[in-house]
Write a protein that holds these residues in place. Structure first.
Motif, PDB file in Angstrom:
ATOM      1  N   THR A 183      -2.456  -0.645  10.876  1.00 18.11           N
ATOM      2  CA  THR A 183      -1.709  -1.813  10.368  1.00 18.11           C
ATOM      3  C   THR A 183      -1.340  -2.743  11.534  1.00 18.11           C
ATOM      4  O   THR A 183      -1.567  -3.958  11.475  1.00 18.11           O
ATOM      5  CB  THR A 183      -0.431  -1.326   9.640  1.00 18.11           C
ATOM      6  OG1 THR A 183      -0.817  -0.451   8.584  1.00 18.11           O
ATOM      7  CG2 THR A 183       0.367  -2.498   9.079  1.00 18.11           C
ATOM      8  N   ALA A 189      -5.845   3.364   4.304  1.00 14.47           N
ATOM      9  CA  ALA A 189      -5.184   2.140   4.789  1.00 14.47           C
ATOM     10  C   ALA A 189      -6.189   1.235   5.497  1.00 14.47           C
ATOM     11  O   ALA A 189      -6.168   0.011   5.322  1.00 14.47           O
ATOM     12  CB  ALA A 189      -4.035   2.517   5.729  1.00 14.47           C
ATOM     13  N   SER A 213       4.697   3.474   5.799  1.00 11.47           N
ATOM     14  CA  SER A 213       4.736   4.451   6.894  1.00 11.47           C
ATOM     15  C   SER A 213       5.933   5.378   6.713  1.00 11.47           C
ATOM     16  O   SER A 213       6.770   5.160   5.832  1.00 11.47           O
ATOM     17  CB  SER A 213       4.776   3.740   8.242  1.00 11.47           C
ATOM     18  OG  SER A 213       3.560   3.054   8.442  1.00 11.47           O
ATOM     19  N   ALA A 266      -2.487   5.357  10.027  1.00 12.87           N
ATOM     20  CA  ALA A 266      -2.335   4.196   9.132  1.00 12.87           C
ATOM     21  C   ALA A 266      -1.366   3.171   9.725  1.00 12.87           C
ATOM     22  O   ALA A 266      -1.572   1.958   9.604  1.00 12.87           O
ATOM     23  CB  ALA A 266      -1.856   4.658   7.754  1.00 12.87           C
ATOM     24  N   HIS A 267      -0.327   3.681  10.384  1.00 18.22           N
ATOM     25  CA  HIS A 267       0.621   2.775  11.043  1.00 18.22           C
ATOM     26  C   HIS A 267      -0.094   1.940  12.111  1.00 18.22           C
ATOM     27  O   HIS A 267       0.008   0.717  12.146  1.00 18.22           O
ATOM     28  CB  HIS A 267       1.756   3.590  11.678  1.00 18.22           C
ATOM     29  CG  HIS A 267       2.608   2.810  12.641  1.00 18.22           C
ATOM     30  ND1 HIS A 267       3.581   1.932  12.233  1.00 18.22           N
ATOM     31  CD2 HIS A 267       2.605   2.767  14.003  1.00 18.22           C
ATOM     32  CE1 HIS A 267       4.162   1.384  13.291  1.00 18.22           C
ATOM     33  NE2 HIS A 267       3.596   1.867  14.374  1.00 18.22           N
ATOM     34  N   TYR A 307       0.680  -7.962   3.740  1.00 19.16           N
ATOM     35  CA  TYR A 307       0.374  -6.535   3.521  1.00 19.16           C
ATOM     36  C   TYR A 307       1.533  -5.666   3.985  1.00 19.16           C
ATOM     37  O   TYR A 307       2.045  -5.829   5.099  1.00 19.16           O
ATOM     38  CB  TYR A 307      -0.890  -6.186   4.305  1.00 19.16           C
ATOM     39  CG  TYR A 307      -1.293  -4.727   4.249  1.00 19.16           C
ATOM     40  CD1 TYR A 307      -2.177  -4.261   3.279  1.00 19.16           C
ATOM     41  CD2 TYR A 307      -0.797  -3.815   5.196  1.00 19.16           C
ATOM     42  CE1 TYR A 307      -2.564  -2.919   3.245  1.00 19.16           C
ATOM     43  CE2 TYR A 307      -1.173  -2.480   5.160  1.00 19.16           C
ATOM     44  CZ  TYR A 307      -2.054  -2.038   4.181  1.00 19.16           C
ATOM     45  OH  TYR A 307      -2.427  -0.721   4.146  1.00 19.16           O
ATOM     46  N   GLN A 339       2.575  -1.640   4.616  1.00 17.07           N
ATOM     47  CA  GLN A 339       2.088  -0.260   4.742  1.00 17.07           C
ATOM     48  C   GLN A 339       3.247   0.718   4.648  1.00 17.07           C
ATOM     49  O   GLN A 339       4.243   0.579   5.376  1.00 17.07           O
ATOM     50  CB  GLN A 339       1.358  -0.073   6.091  1.00 17.07           C
ATOM     51  CG  GLN A 339       0.958   1.355   6.398  1.00 17.07           C
ATOM     52  CD  GLN A 339      -0.002   1.958   5.363  1.00 17.07           C
ATOM     53  OE1 GLN A 339      -0.783   1.243   4.746  1.00 17.07           O
ATOM     54  NE2 GLN A 339       0.082   3.254   5.159  1.00 17.07           N
ATOM     55  N   ASN A 391       0.838  -1.201   0.000  1.00 15.09           N
ATOM     56  CA  ASN A 391       0.000   0.000   0.000  1.00 15.09           C
ATOM     57  C   ASN A 391       0.876   1.255   0.000  1.00 15.09           C
ATOM     58  O   ASN A 391       1.228   1.790   1.054  1.00 15.09           O
ATOM     59  CB  ASN A 391      -0.945   0.019   1.201  1.00 15.09           C
ATOM     60  CG  ASN A 391      -1.870   1.233   1.130  1.00 15.09           C
ATOM     61  OD1 ASN A 391      -2.194   1.715   0.033  1.00 15.09           O
ATOM     62  ND2 ASN A 391      -2.285   1.735   2.262  1.00 15.09           N
ATOM     63  N   SER A 423       4.633  -2.635   8.836  1.00 14.79           N
ATOM     64  CA  SER A 423       4.714  -1.191   8.638  1.00 14.79           C
ATOM     65  C   SER A 423       6.190  -0.830   8.432  1.00 14.79           C
ATOM     66  O   SER A 423       7.010  -1.026   9.327  1.00 14.79           O
ATOM     67  CB  SER A 423       4.151  -0.474   9.872  1.00 14.79           C
ATOM     68  OG  SER A 423       4.351   0.909   9.772  1.00 14.79           O
TER      69      SER A 423
END
Ligand code: NAP
Ligand code: G4F
Length: 321
Positions: free
Chosen positions: A161, A105, A125, A157-158, A121, A123, A80, A174
């Motif tokens: 996750t 997210a 960060s 978002a972190h 997944y 992320q 992402n 992350s």
């Protein structure tokens, strides 16, 4: 025969998306790139690989599009990278930034949870989450004190996750990446702005460069190195969070010095301070400690600060990269 791995990359059209897609293709993946609808295409960064990437249309603002895309692609890995990623815009458009960068997210992770919980997944960060830094260098245990709507959104978002990993057992990582740059960096970011101006001034196509805070310090690495760290995180035995950084910090002023020296010019003769580029709040100093990534993933950067500046200026001058 083993099944070909599939990866879904959101933010395909951005700097990192283009490097990551190239990296994954070289690894033998089938790559799906999420692209949002715009009135004219923004595919210039992925032009050379367009015939090998599957473009899928969707938007982090639209939950149903994410569920449809996941259900159709059933990727083994999801990266992402999509976000409203420019800090000044986050002050001007804080709600949009939160919708895309923060809630986007959660939308994608909820789609993973309900449609394809076995996917891994990643992320994207950011070191911007450290903000008014509480210790130097910053590592995975350093407290977060974000200083912009972008930093606040990335922090949400972190944690979403981490929450999806702990609550639902999703393999979600992350990557807390410090600034990473390249000739493909967006033109409004300071490194590309400086590299471009140095080249253009040396060619007589521009006379001055207007900048904001010259004393801000960043830990700048090369984007090509950083997408390798993203992939390594999803190959690990356990999902975790990792700082990715060079461990060196330099000021905007030092970036100017090196970039203008590369074209044989004195930066002080051309750079003008312009208050309109100052931010309501600044992140003064970032420098990362990537020990965990080095020890657990075997990751280390290959491009130095000097190598990065020279690469970016040379690209602007039209040298082959
Ligand atoms: P970038 O060049 O700004 O790319 C952002 C991407 O997000 C673009 O492909 C953009 O698509 C897409 N996007 C924006 N809004 C979207 C939406 N509503 N739905 C779907 N896609 C959307 O950013 P980058 O430098 O490659 O960075 C990649 C990620 O890492 C970002 O999340 C950024 O915040 C994060 N990050 C970057 C750095 C860094 O130093 N580069 C450091 C830490 C974290 P369009 O082309 O259509 O606009
Ligand atoms: O290049 P910048 O705009 O990057 P910034 O704000 O550090 O954010 C970037 O890195 C984050 C990681 O920490 C990412 F998460 C984020 O998505 C983005 O990629 O600004 C760098 C520094 C700032 O301190 C800024 O105040 O340069 C200073 N600066 C000075 N003059 C300028 C300018 N920045 C910009 N963009 N334009 C100027 O004229």
């Amino acid at each position: 025969m083993t099944e070909q791995k599939r990866a879904l990359v959101t933010g395909l059209t951005g700097q990192d998306g283009s490097y990551l897609a190239e990296f994954l293709l070289k690894k033998g993946y089938e790559v799906f790139g999420l692209v949002r609808r715009t009135s004219s295409p923004r595919l210039d960064r992925v032009e050379p690989i367009l015939d090998r990437v599957n473009i899928v249309y969707g938007d982090l603002l639209d939950q149903s599009s994410l569920q449809r895309v996941l259900g159709n692609c059933m990727p083994h890995e999801i990266y992402n990278l999509a976000a409203q990623s420019f800090v000044p815009t986050s002050f001007a458009e804080p709600v949009l930034t939160a919708e895309v960068t923060a809630l986007g997210a959660t939308r994608l992770l909820e789609a993973v949870r309900h449609v394809h919980p076995g996917a891994r997944y990643y992320q994207a960060s950011s070191s911007e989450m450290f903000g008014a830094v509480r210790e130097t260098p910053q590592n995975e245990m350093t407290p977060f004190v974000p200083r912009s709507p972008y930093g606040v959104s990335k922090l949400y978002a972190h944690w979403t996750t981490v929450h999806h990993r702990e609550a639902y057992g999703i393999f979600a990582c992350s990557g807390i990446l410090f600034n990473h740059e390249s000739p493909r960096r967006g033109e409004e970011f300071v490194t590309r702005k400086i590299a471009r101006a140095a080249a253009r001034i040396s060619q007589g196509r521009q006379t001055e460069l207007r900048l904001g805070n010259l004393e801000a310090r960043r830990d700048w690495g090369f984007a090509g190195d950083y997408v390798r760290a993203m992939w390594l995180m999803l190959q690990a035995e356990q999902a975790d969070d990792f700082v990715v950084a060079t461990g060196e910090t330099h000021s905007v002023r030092e970036f100017c010095e090196r970039a203008f020296a590369r074209v044989g010019l004195d930066w002080e003769a051309h750079v003008v301070t312009d208050e309109s580029f100052l931010r309501p709040l600044e992140v003064d100093l970032l420098v990362g400690d990537a020990s965990r990534a080095r020890e657990q993933l075997g990751w280390s950067p290959t491009v130095s600060f000097e190598g990065l500046v020279d690469m970016m200026v040379d690209a602007e001058l039209g040298c082959a990269q």
